[in-house]
Scaffold this motif. Structure first.
Motif, short mmCIF file in Angstrom:
data_model
loop_
_atom_site.label_atom_id
_atom_site.label_comp_id
_atom_site.label_asym_id
_atom_site.label_seq_id
_atom_site.Cartn_x
_atom_site.Cartn_y
_atom_site.Cartn_z
N GLY A 118 1.95 9.39 4.53
CA GLY A 118 1.17 10.12 4.04
C GLY A 118 1.45 10.84 2.51
N GLY A 119 0.81 11.41 1.77
CA GLY A 119 1.34 12.01 0.61
C GLY A 119 1.89 11.13 -0.37
N LEU A 120 1.55 9.67 -0.29
CA LEU A 120 2.09 9.07 -1.63
C LEU A 120 1.05 8.64 -2.64
CD1 LEU A 120 4.22 6.32 0.71
CD2 LEU A 120 4.98 8.61 -0.48
N GLY A 121 -0.17 9.24 -2.48
CA GLY A 121 -1.22 8.70 -3.36
C GLY A 121 -1.32 9.61 -4.58
N PRO A 122 -2.27 9.59 -5.34
CA PRO A 122 -2.26 10.06 -6.68
C PRO A 122 -2.64 11.52 -6.92
CG PRO A 122 -4.34 8.78 -6.28
CD PRO A 122 -3.53 8.75 -4.90
N VAL A 157 -8.78 15.41 10.68
CA VAL A 157 -8.37 13.94 10.82
C VAL A 157 -7.58 13.93 12.04
CG1 VAL A 157 -7.21 12.03 10.07
CG2 VAL A 157 -8.41 13.19 8.34
N LEU A 158 -7.86 13.01 12.88
CA LEU A 158 -7.22 12.78 14.13
C LEU A 158 -5.69 12.06 13.87
CD1 LEU A 158 -6.94 12.90 17.25
CD2 LEU A 158 -8.06 10.80 17.36
N ASN A 159 -4.74 12.46 14.35
CA ASN A 159 -3.33 11.90 13.95
C ASN A 159 -3.27 10.67 14.80
OD1 ASN A 159 -0.89 11.20 13.24
ND2 ASN A 159 0.10 13.10 14.11
N THR A 160 -3.87 9.62 14.39
CA THR A 160 -3.99 8.35 14.94
C THR A 160 -2.61 7.56 14.70
OG1 THR A 160 -4.92 7.11 13.23
CG2 THR A 160 -6.28 7.86 15.01
N HIS A 161 -1.81 7.76 13.42
CA HIS A 161 -0.51 7.41 13.16
C HIS A 161 0.39 7.92 14.26
CE1 HIS A 161 -2.07 6.27 9.60
NE2 HIS A 161 -1.71 7.23 8.64
N GLU A 186 -4.80 18.00 6.33
CA GLU A 186 -6.05 17.66 7.15
C GLU A 186 -5.69 17.48 8.45
OE1 GLU A 186 -4.70 15.64 4.85
OE2 GLU A 186 -4.57 13.59 5.73
N LEU A 187 -4.59 17.07 9.00
CA LEU A 187 -4.13 16.96 10.40
C LEU A 187 -4.33 18.39 11.07
CD1 LEU A 187 -1.23 14.42 10.26
CD2 LEU A 187 -3.77 13.77 10.66
N PRO A 230 2.39 5.04 3.24
CA PRO A 230 1.07 5.87 2.68
C PRO A 230 0.04 6.10 3.94
CG PRO A 230 0.82 3.28 2.64
CD PRO A 230 2.26 3.62 3.19
N GLY A 231 -0.73 6.97 3.34
CA GLY A 231 -1.49 7.80 4.75
C GLY A 231 -2.76 6.77 5.28
N PRO A 232 -3.43 6.23 4.46
CA PRO A 232 -4.72 5.45 5.26
C PRO A 232 -4.16 4.39 6.14
CG PRO A 232 -4.94 5.67 2.83
CD PRO A 232 -3.32 6.17 3.09
N ASP A 285 -0.60 15.13 -2.84
CA ASP A 285 0.27 13.79 -2.50
C ASP A 285 1.58 14.12 -3.05
OD1 ASP A 285 -1.73 12.66 -1.02
OD2 ASP A 285 -2.59 11.74 -2.81
#
Ligand code: ATP
Length: 420
Positions: A67-71, A17-21, A11-12, A159-161, A75
């Protein structure tokens, strides 16, 4: 210290999605003395993740992935890093319990796929996720043929969120980094948040006096936002604390009245706190900001104690009906005028019985401007126990920036009044 950040997420790359991280983590890492030396964003593809992590492992002592640790099937950060390190993934029962509990309290049946988030890379530390299901992981990668300098590297997966990552980072990751990778030099950083003066003016006022400290190694930086400049003071070494304290003293002496806070302080929070301490209230009468100032204040927990009402009076009729702005004043001066701003503030204060009222009326554009009243003009009035004052500002930018700047200016007017 070589510290690298890898942001994963297709998504980045698609601009969804803006890469706010990148912005958020780089700022935090710099402020604790571990500036990020390289950052990459990559899609959620196995080869991109392996390649980026392998490359970072070849030079960095600290690597953070996001990111990428979700289900879901995209991920795959955990699996790809486990493969790269040739480590098995095993189910962690305590983590699985926490995930099951997460679903139980929300009265949702746990999807089978959620179990994957309890898989942990052998040897990794689990970083609990207080706001979601996927924990973070931290693993010390021992020296191997990928690491030419023979030192271990600390690899942290987050995690991403953002609402999960941010508290996890502040509460658990910062102490972990400081414990496992202590800095050889002491490091001190202080951010002073200012509003009302542009960065060139700030530099003009403080530059010469701070110069000797800068020559001695003080890192002085400016960072601008809408009607906002952060002055960042940082130093390393045995003299760091003294240098930063001396610099702060100079900056406060020269521009102290423009400093509204430090570090992550925000004006809306400060206003709610000041009013709460004084047991006073504020009503807003907003035209061109469309409720944005009310929105900012109501984002602060506890705002209901100090904010009885926020009125969005966009039309002339609304200004007259709800705020008792005189039709003759509107006809004579126009809706965007000092006189109308004053009547809006007075009307809001009288009608709600609050201690203060802030009113804004202006031309956000892009159309509607004239020679006498160009796009960007805005009047901010403040009514309070000591009378009503009005100020004219000029914010000729896009509508969002216009609103942000106007809100900042209005809240700053009130801050100055409250601190008088
Ligand atoms: P989830 O359980 O939500 O799948 P995850 O750890 O797998 O968590 P991702 O799927 O990579 O994380 O991202 C989840 C969401 O977090 C994204 O859809 C996006 O909204 C947000 N996000 C991810 N990376 C970033 C980033 N770099 N900047 C801002 N937001 C991000």
């Amino acid at each position: 210290m070589v510290a690298e950040l890898i942001n994963t997420g297709t998504e980045l790359m698609l601009g969804r999605v803006l890469n706010t991280h990148q912005h958020w983590l780089c700022r935090r890492m710099a402020d604790i003395g571990y500036p990020i030396t390289r950052q990459v964003a990559i899609p959620d593809s196995g080869s991109a993740i392996s390649e980026a992590v392998r490359e970072s492992l070849s030079r960095a002592e600290l690597i953070i992935t996001t990111g990428g640790l979700g289900p879901t099937s995209d991920d795959i950060t955990r699996e790809r890093i486990a493969q790269l390190l040739a480590k098995p993934l095993t189910l962690d029962n305590a983590t699985l319990d926490r995930i099951q509990q997460f679903y139980r309290v929300r009265k949702i049946v746990m999807p089978e796929r959620a179990r994957v988030q309890a898989m942990v890379i052998e040897g990794a530390r689990i970083i609990e996720n207080q706001h979601g299901t996927a924990p973070g992981l931290a693993i010390q990668v021992q020296p191997n043929n990928v690491r030419p300098d023979g030192k271990p590297a600390l690899l942290i997966m987050l995690p991403g969120p953002p609402r999960e990552l941010r508290p996890m980072f502040s509460e658990s990751v910062v102490p972990l980094i400081k414990a496992l990778l202590p800095l050889s030099d002491s490091f001190v950083c202080r951010t002073l948040r200012t509003t009302g003066l542009g960065e060139s003016l700030i530099q003009e006022r403080i530059g010469d006096d701070v110069e000797p400290l800068v020559s001695a190694g003080l890192d002085l930086g400016y960072c601008c936002g809408p009607s906002l400049v952060d002055v960042r003071l940082a130093a390393r070494g045995t003299q760091a604390l003294r240098m930063v304290a001396d610099a702060e003293h100079i900056v406060r002496e020269r521009i102290g009245s423009y400093i509204f806070g430090v570090e992550d302080d925000e004006l809306p929070e400060l206003i709610v706190r000041l009013l709460t301490e004084r047991k006073q209230t504020l009503t807003l009468a907003e035209s061109c900001t469309g409720g944005f100032i009310s929105h900012q204040l109501t984002n602060v927990p506890g705002a209901s104690v100090v904010l009885p009402a926020g009125l969005v009076t966009y039309s002339n009729a609304a200004k007259s009906t709800f705020l008792h702005v005189k039709e003759t004043t509107l006809a004579e001066h126009g809706a965007v005028s000092e006189a109308v701003a004053i009547q809006m503030a007075d009307g809001a204060r009288e009608r709600t019985g609050s201690d203060y009222a802030l009113a804004v009326t202006g031309i956000a554009g892009p159309s509607g401007g004239t020679d006498a009243k160009p796009v960007g003009i805005v009047f901010v009035a403040l009514a309070g126990p000591r009378g009503t004052v009005v100020r004219k500002y000029f914010n000729p930018y896009d509508r969002q920036t216009f609103k942000q700047m106007t809100a900042q200016q209005a809240l700053e007017m009130l801050r100055r009044e409250l601190l008088k």
